[in-house]
Design a protein around this motif. Sequence first.
Motif, PDB file in Angstrom:
ATOM      1  N   LEU A   9       0.762  -1.082   0.011  1.00  0.00           N
ATOM      2  CA  LEU A   9      -0.078  -0.060  -0.058  1.00  0.00           C
ATOM      3  C   LEU A   9       0.907   1.214  -0.108  1.00  0.00           C
ATOM      4  CD1 LEU A   9      -2.870  -1.072   2.614  1.00  0.00           C
ATOM      5  CD2 LEU A   9      -3.223  -0.494   0.116  1.00  0.00           C
ATOM      6  N   ILE A  10       1.792   1.118   0.678  1.00  0.00           N
ATOM      7  CA  ILE A  10       2.781   2.342   1.151  1.00  0.00           C
ATOM      8  C   ILE A  10       3.400   2.664  -0.323  1.00  0.00           C
ATOM      9  CG2 ILE A  10       5.259   3.259   1.921  1.00  0.00           C
ATOM     10  CD1 ILE A  10       4.090   1.913   4.559  1.00  0.00           C
ATOM     11  N   THR A  11       4.036   1.493  -1.059  1.00  0.00           N
ATOM     12  CA  THR A  11       4.697   1.552  -2.639  1.00  0.00           C
ATOM     13  C   THR A  11       3.411   2.162  -3.425  1.00  0.00           C
ATOM     14  OG1 THR A  11       5.989  -0.289  -1.996  1.00  0.00           O
ATOM     15  CG2 THR A  11       5.769   0.142  -4.108  1.00  0.00           C
ATOM     16  N   ILE A  15       3.980   5.478  -5.780  1.00  0.00           N
ATOM     17  CA  ILE A  15       3.953   5.647  -7.222  1.00  0.00           C
ATOM     18  C   ILE A  15       2.819   6.537  -7.628  1.00  0.00           C
ATOM     19  CG2 ILE A  15       3.305   4.262  -9.136  1.00  0.00           C
ATOM     20  CD1 ILE A  15       4.651   1.821  -7.707  1.00  0.00           C
ATOM     21  N   ALA A  16       1.697   6.896  -6.965  1.00  0.00           N
ATOM     22  CA  ALA A  16       0.890   7.464  -7.449  1.00  0.00           C
ATOM     23  C   ALA A  16       1.057   9.188  -7.080  1.00  0.00           C
ATOM     24  CB  ALA A  16      -0.623   7.074  -6.737  1.00  0.00           C
ATOM     25  N   ILE A  17       1.622   9.302  -5.963  1.00  0.00           N
ATOM     26  CA  ILE A  17       1.842  10.849  -5.350  1.00  0.00           C
ATOM     27  C   ILE A  17       3.144  11.510  -6.167  1.00  0.00           C
ATOM     28  CG2 ILE A  17       2.729  12.139  -3.236  1.00  0.00           C
ATOM     29  CD1 ILE A  17       0.981  10.200  -1.921  1.00  0.00           C
ATOM     30  N   ILE A  18       4.339  10.685  -6.678  1.00  0.00           N
ATOM     31  CA  ILE A  18       5.268  11.103  -7.133  1.00  0.00           C
ATOM     32  C   ILE A  18       5.133  11.985  -8.633  1.00  0.00           C
ATOM     33  CG2 ILE A  18       7.641  10.585  -8.318  1.00  0.00           C
ATOM     34  CD1 ILE A  18       8.366   8.823  -6.109  1.00  0.00           C
ATOM     35  N   PRO A  19       4.368  11.498  -9.276  1.00  0.00           N
ATOM     36  CA  PRO A  19       4.005  12.256 -10.410  1.00  0.00           C
ATOM     37  C   PRO A  19       3.164  13.400 -10.265  1.00  0.00           C
ATOM     38  CG  PRO A  19       3.298   9.714 -10.975  1.00  0.00           C
ATOM     39  CD  PRO A  19       3.973   9.718  -9.425  1.00  0.00           C
ATOM     40  N   LEU A  20       2.330  13.386  -9.354  1.00  0.00           N
ATOM     41  CA  LEU A  20       1.516  14.465  -9.120  1.00  0.00           C
ATOM     42  C   LEU A  20       2.442  15.550  -8.585  1.00  0.00           C
ATOM     43  CD1 LEU A  20      -1.555  12.752  -7.379  1.00  0.00           C
ATOM     44  CD2 LEU A  20      -1.370  13.938  -9.673  1.00  0.00           C
TER      45      LEU A  20
END
Length: 96
Positions: A9-11, A15-20
Amino acid sequence: METRHIIMLITVAIIAIIPLALYGGLGEDDGYFGGADGAAAEAVEETGYEPWFEPLWEPPSGEIESLFFSLQAAIGALIIGYFFGYYMGKGKKKTP
């Protein structure tokens, strides 16, 4: 919850937050997320190419065009899935 699930879940969150965080507020107008279709259209227009004919009907908006593209992809996936399932089932039927 297991430790493995928490790590996954942390991974996924990372992965979802870095591009944003990297592209926050920057869009296609700024040069991000430009696809190959746009670059190809620009390259063709630079050569001075003129189309031979106009389309009979053009969708009223980009959303309708996307809908037709998605519908075409779904129909193709259904056809391919049907034939894969048919042949897989046919092969299982022969073996006891």
